[in-house]
Motif scaffolding. Structure first.
Motif, PDB file in Angstrom:
ATOM      1  N   GLU A   1       0.821  -1.213   0.000  1.00 40.50           N
ATOM      2  CA  GLU A   1       0.000   0.000   0.000  1.00 40.50           C
ATOM      3  C   GLU A   1       0.857   1.266   0.000  1.00 40.50           C
ATOM      4  OE1 GLU A   1      -3.282   0.320   2.723  1.00 40.50           O
ATOM      5  OE2 GLU A   1      -3.656  -1.833   2.628  1.00 40.50           O
ATOM      6  N   ALA A   2       1.942   1.276   0.762  1.00 43.95           N
ATOM      7  CA  ALA A   2       2.794   2.464   0.843  1.00 43.95           C
ATOM      8  C   ALA A   2       3.400   2.791  -0.512  1.00 43.95           C
ATOM      9  CB  ALA A   2       3.899   2.247   1.881  1.00 43.95           C
ATOM     10  N   LYS A   3       3.786   1.753  -1.258  1.00 40.23           N
ATOM     11  CA  LYS A   3       4.383   1.970  -2.580  1.00 40.23           C
ATOM     12  C   LYS A   3       3.353   2.525  -3.556  1.00 40.23           C
ATOM     13  CE  LYS A   3       7.952   1.759  -5.296  1.00 40.23           C
ATOM     14  NZ  LYS A   3       9.143   2.586  -5.032  1.00 40.23           N
ATOM     15  N   PHE A   4       2.126   2.015  -3.523  1.00 35.43           N
ATOM     16  CA  PHE A   4       1.063   2.542  -4.375  1.00 35.43           C
ATOM     17  C   PHE A   4       0.783   4.007  -4.021  1.00 35.43           C
ATOM     18  CE2 PHE A   4       0.530  -1.664  -5.783  1.00 35.43           C
ATOM     19  CZ  PHE A   4      -0.399  -1.715  -6.810  1.00 35.43           C
ATOM     20  N   MET A   5       0.789   4.293  -2.737  1.00 38.18           N
ATOM     21  CA  MET A   5       0.556   5.669  -2.295  1.00 38.18           C
ATOM     22  C   MET A   5       1.669   6.587  -2.805  1.00 38.18           C
ATOM     23  SD  MET A   5      -1.547   7.623  -0.492  1.00 38.18           S
ATOM     24  CE  MET A   5      -2.420   6.570   0.681  1.00 38.18           C
ATOM     25  N   GLU A   6       2.906   6.137  -2.677  1.00 38.61           N
ATOM     26  CA  GLU A   6       4.064   6.944  -3.083  1.00 38.61           C
ATOM     27  C   GLU A   6       4.073   7.185  -4.606  1.00 38.61           C
ATOM     28  OE1 GLU A   6       8.874   6.322  -3.606  1.00 38.61           O
ATOM     29  OE2 GLU A   6       7.790   5.039  -2.189  1.00 38.61           O
ATOM     30  N   CYS A   7       3.902   6.102  -5.370  1.00 35.86           N
ATOM     31  CA  CYS A   7       4.044   6.199  -6.825  1.00 35.86           C
ATOM     32  C   CYS A   7       2.821   6.802  -7.514  1.00 35.86           C
ATOM     33  CB  CYS A   7       4.317   4.816  -7.419  1.00 35.86           C
ATOM     34  SG  CYS A   7       5.952   4.175  -7.048  1.00 35.86           S
ATOM     35  N   LEU A   8       1.644   6.393  -7.081  1.00 38.29           N
ATOM     36  CA  LEU A   8       0.439   6.763  -7.810  1.00 38.29           C
ATOM     37  C   LEU A   8      -0.255   7.994  -7.246  1.00 38.29           C
ATOM     38  CD1 LEU A   8      -1.036   3.195  -8.454  1.00 38.29           C
ATOM     39  CD2 LEU A   8       0.614   4.493  -9.813  1.00 38.29           C
ATOM     40  N   VAL A   9      -0.492   7.997  -5.937  1.00 35.62           N
ATOM     41  CA  VAL A   9      -1.199   9.126  -5.328  1.00 35.62           C
ATOM     42  C   VAL A   9      -0.294  10.356  -5.264  1.00 35.62           C
ATOM     43  CG1 VAL A   9      -2.421   9.958  -3.292  1.00 35.62           C
ATOM     44  CG2 VAL A   9      -2.686   7.580  -4.019  1.00 35.62           C
ATOM     45  N   LYS A  10       0.904  10.184  -4.701  1.00 38.29           N
ATOM     46  CA  LYS A  10       1.817  11.328  -4.547  1.00 38.29           C
ATOM     47  C   LYS A  10       2.596  11.605  -5.833  1.00 38.29           C
ATOM     48  CE  LYS A  10       2.327  10.505   0.417  1.00 38.29           C
ATOM     49  NZ  LYS A  10       3.262  10.118   1.522  1.00 38.29           N
ATOM     50  N   GLY A  11       3.047  10.537  -6.493  1.00 45.93           N
ATOM     51  CA  GLY A  11       3.867  10.715  -7.684  1.00 45.93           C
ATOM     52  C   GLY A  11       3.095  11.162  -8.905  1.00 45.93           C
ATOM     53  N   VAL A  12       1.990  10.487  -9.205  1.00 49.37           N
ATOM     54  CA  VAL A  12       1.189  10.813 -10.387  1.00 49.37           C
ATOM     55  C   VAL A  12       0.119  11.845 -10.060  1.00 49.37           C
ATOM     56  CG1 VAL A  12      -0.339   9.875 -12.173  1.00 49.37           C
ATOM     57  CG2 VAL A  12       1.595   8.510 -11.352  1.00 49.37           C
ATOM     58  N   GLY A  13      -0.382  11.789  -8.825  1.00 49.55           N
ATOM     59  CA  GLY A  13      -1.472  12.688  -8.439  1.00 49.55           C
ATOM     60  C   GLY A  13      -2.837  12.122  -8.767  1.00 49.55           C
ATOM     61  N   MET A  14      -2.893  10.818  -9.017  1.00 51.11           N
ATOM     62  CA  MET A  14      -4.157  10.185  -9.400  1.00 51.11           C
ATOM     63  C   MET A  14      -4.889   9.647  -8.188  1.00 51.11           C
ATOM     64  SD  MET A  14      -2.510   6.770 -11.182  1.00 51.11           S
ATOM     65  CE  MET A  14      -3.947   6.464 -12.188  1.00 51.11           C
TER      66      MET A  14
ATOM     67  N   SER B   1     -11.957  -6.243   2.151  1.00 51.53           N
ATOM     68  CA  SER B   1     -12.635  -6.705   3.363  1.00 51.53           C
ATOM     69  C   SER B   1     -12.067  -6.035   4.613  1.00 51.53           C
ATOM     70  CB  SER B   1     -12.506  -8.223   3.488  1.00 51.53           C
ATOM     71  OG  SER B   1     -11.136  -8.603   3.518  1.00 51.53           O
ATOM     72  N   ARG B   2     -11.100  -5.133   4.438  1.00 49.00           N
ATOM     73  CA  ARG B   2     -10.527  -4.370   5.559  1.00 49.00           C
ATOM     74  C   ARG B   2     -10.349  -2.922   5.109  1.00 49.00           C
ATOM     75  NH1 ARG B   2      -5.340  -3.176   4.322  1.00 49.00           N
ATOM     76  NH2 ARG B   2      -4.428  -4.398   2.618  1.00 49.00           N
ATOM     77  N   GLN B   3     -10.261  -2.036   6.072  1.00 46.84           N
ATOM     78  CA  GLN B   3      -9.994  -0.640   5.750  1.00 46.84           C
ATOM     79  C   GLN B   3      -8.543  -0.514   5.286  1.00 46.84           C
ATOM     80  OE1 GLN B   3     -12.222   2.056   5.740  1.00 46.84           O
ATOM     81  NE2 GLN B   3     -10.494   2.946   4.627  1.00 46.84           N
ATOM     82  N   THR B   4      -8.331   0.149   4.161  1.00 45.66           N
ATOM     83  CA  THR B   4      -6.987   0.310   3.619  1.00 45.66           C
ATOM     84  C   THR B   4      -6.527   1.762   3.741  1.00 45.66           C
ATOM     85  OG1 THR B   4      -7.636   0.907   1.351  1.00 45.66           O
ATOM     86  CG2 THR B   4      -7.608  -1.458   1.917  1.00 45.66           C
ATOM     87  N   SER B   5      -5.361   2.056   3.186  1.00 50.92           N
ATOM     88  CA  SER B   5      -4.834   3.424   3.206  1.00 50.92           C
ATOM     89  C   SER B   5      -5.592   4.339   2.255  1.00 50.92           C
ATOM     90  CB  SER B   5      -3.356   3.416   2.791  1.00 50.92           C
ATOM     91  OG  SER B   5      -2.609   2.498   3.542  1.00 50.92           O
ATOM     92  N   PHE B   6      -6.421   3.753   1.403  1.00 48.67           N
ATOM     93  CA  PHE B   6      -7.127   4.501   0.364  1.00 48.67           C
ATOM     94  C   PHE B   6      -8.622   4.548   0.683  1.00 48.67           C
ATOM     95  CE2 PHE B   6      -3.756   1.749  -1.371  1.00 48.67           C
ATOM     96  CZ  PHE B   6      -2.822   2.724  -1.689  1.00 48.67           C
ATOM     97  N   PRO B   7      -9.366   5.426   0.036  1.00 47.61           N
ATOM     98  CA  PRO B   7     -10.830   5.352   0.165  1.00 47.61           C
ATOM     99  C   PRO B   7     -11.271   3.933  -0.170  1.00 47.61           C
ATOM    100  CG  PRO B   7     -10.186   7.334  -1.028  1.00 47.61           C
ATOM    101  CD  PRO B   7      -8.932   6.521  -0.863  1.00 47.61           C
ATOM    102  N   THR B   8     -12.048   3.303   0.733  1.00 50.60           N
ATOM    103  CA  THR B   8     -12.296   1.863   0.635  1.00 50.60           C
ATOM    104  C   THR B   8     -13.780   1.533   0.624  1.00 50.60           C
ATOM    105  OG1 THR B   8     -10.237   1.441   1.853  1.00 50.60           O
ATOM    106  CG2 THR B   8     -11.811  -0.386   1.697  1.00 50.60           C
ATOM    107  N   VAL B   9     -14.174   0.691  -0.334  1.00 51.66           N
ATOM    108  CA  VAL B   9     -15.496   0.077  -0.321  1.00 51.66           C
ATOM    109  C   VAL B   9     -15.358  -1.219   0.466  1.00 51.66           C
ATOM    110  CG1 VAL B   9     -17.367  -0.914  -1.691  1.00 51.66           C
ATOM    111  CG2 VAL B   9     -16.078   1.061  -2.572  1.00 51.66           C
ATOM    112  N   LEU B  10     -15.915  -1.257   1.666  1.00 51.86           N
ATOM    113  CA  LEU B  10     -15.759  -2.424   2.532  1.00 51.86           C
ATOM    114  C   LEU B  10     -16.735  -3.524   2.131  1.00 51.86           C
ATOM    115  CD1 LEU B  10     -15.274  -0.705   6.001  1.00 51.86           C
ATOM    116  CD2 LEU B  10     -13.607  -2.153   4.813  1.00 51.86           C
ATOM    117  N   ILE B  11     -16.211  -4.726   1.949  1.00 54.32           N
ATOM    118  CA  ILE B  11     -17.010  -5.865   1.494  1.00 54.32           C
ATOM    119  C   ILE B  11     -16.864  -7.016   2.482  1.00 54.32           C
ATOM    120  CG2 ILE B  11     -16.749  -5.161  -0.909  1.00 54.32           C
ATOM    121  CD1 ILE B  11     -14.658  -7.337  -1.270  1.00 54.32           C
ATOM    122  N   PRO B  12     -17.777  -7.989   2.456  1.00 55.96           N
ATOM    123  CA  PRO B  12     -17.675  -9.125   3.385  1.00 55.96           C
ATOM    124  C   PRO B  12     -16.389  -9.925   3.156  1.00 55.96           C
ATOM    125  CG  PRO B  12     -19.844  -9.046   2.345  1.00 55.96           C
ATOM    126  CD  PRO B  12     -18.997  -8.047   1.637  1.00 55.96           C
TER     127      PRO B  12
END
Length: 337
Positions: free
Chosen positions: A262-275, A282-293
């Protein structure tokens, strides 16, 4: 999705998606028993078909088999490419809802000419060309699909392979009894409207996650349901070079992300690309999350259902007629005499 809301209920696609939990509830794993017994006479399985009839059912089967130690050699490819293979030592399963898919029929005809001894069909219709060529055919119980995008049939195809392979391995269908309710929950959970708008406004929708058929199938469904361009990013491919051409106006939807990445996705995509990055998990993640069973070993079915739910809301937000694509057809390439 909610059938009590006419916004949803007027579409055959939505009705068929919401029928999936009942299709699962009525599925009898014993229908796969004779196929499992015959398949054991061969050295492995080759699962083929085109589009949705292959992507999720075959790749989910391969994924589970490898998690159990890869005790049965299982392979998949499209039927035209399969015509280049030596398949005589493998039980060949050809899936086609219509039973008329050209690529599948052509492969079966070739294998018949070669006197292959273990050809099997999986279809949603009686009296098809597929059934005349296969040595034994299973007809799904899910009923006719009116929508172009295959949904409930994909899940039943997956369950058929699931039951067959578990029988071949002496494994139980653990988690099967709870699955219908979990699928229903995933299909009817309310998606945050802000997430829907986030994806609706994206120029491109990427799906990332395990190569178990879920993410790749949702990529196809994105094209059929939202009419937006999409791409399948297997595993952690999203941070291995493609970020060079990604854009801040694009979105990545990760299905059950690896916590360690998750940290790498955050670094490269969210912070790096700005996307934007969204998770179905099924768990809360570092990103906006749709929680499922959390469905354990049956998780891919629930992940797929939750993805459908999200895509329907995106399609409706875009004003799409979910039942009337412009170019896509129910039978992509029909066999004609």
């Amino acid at each position: 999705m909610n059938l009590n809301n006419p916004k949803y209920s007027k579409f055959a696609l939505v009705r068929e998606m919401l029928e999936t939990s009942e299709v699962v509830r009525k599925f009898d794993p014993e229908v796969a028993t004779p196929f499992a017994e015959m398949a054991l006479t061969k050295k492995g399985l080759f699962l083929t078909g085109e589009g949705s009839s292959r992507i999720f059912p075959a790749k989910r089967a391969m994924y589970d088999n490898l998690k159990w130690g890869g005790m049965i050699p299982i392979f998949t490819d499209g039927s035209t490419q399969a015509m280049e293979y030596m398949l005589k030592d493998l039980a060949v399963f050809c899936a086609s809802n219509s039973g008329q898919t050209k690529e599948v029929i052509r492969l079966l005809m070739k294998l018949q000419e070669e006197k292959h001894s273990a050809l099997f069909g999986l279809t949603a219709n009686e009296g098809t060309k597929l059934a005349t060529l296969a040595h034994k055919t299973h007809v799904l119980n899910c009923g006719k699909e009116d929508a172009v995008a295959a949904t409930k049939s994909v899940v039943e195809q997956g369950l058929f392979y699931d039951a067959m392979i578990r029988q071949m391995l002496g494994k139980c269908m653990c988690g099967f009894d709870e699955l219908p309710d979990q699928i229903e929950e995933a299909l009817t959970l309310e998606i945050d409207p802000d997430l829907v708008q986030m994806v609706k406004n994206a120029d491109m929708i990427y799906f990332a996650g395990r190569n178990n058929g879920v993410v790749e199938e949702l990529t196809l469904k994105t094209n059929e349901i939202t009419r937006k361009k999409s791409d399948f990013l297997e595993g952690t491919y999203a941070v291995h070079g493609i970020e060079e051409v990604m854009d801040k106006n694009e979105v990545v939807i990760i299905v059950e992300p690896y916590a360690s990445e998750e940290a790498k996705f955050m670094e490269c995509l969210v912070k790096g690309v700005g996307m934007k990055v969204i998770a179905l998990s099924s768990r809360q993640t570092s990103f906006p999350t749709v929680l499922i069973p959390d469905a354990g070993k049956m998780a891919p079915y629930v992940e797929l259902a939750a993805g459908w739910n999200l895509l329907v809301d995106i399609g409706l937000a875009l004003g799409i007629d979910l039942d009337k694509p412009v170019r896509a057809r129910k039978i992509g390439n029909e066999y004609v005499l």
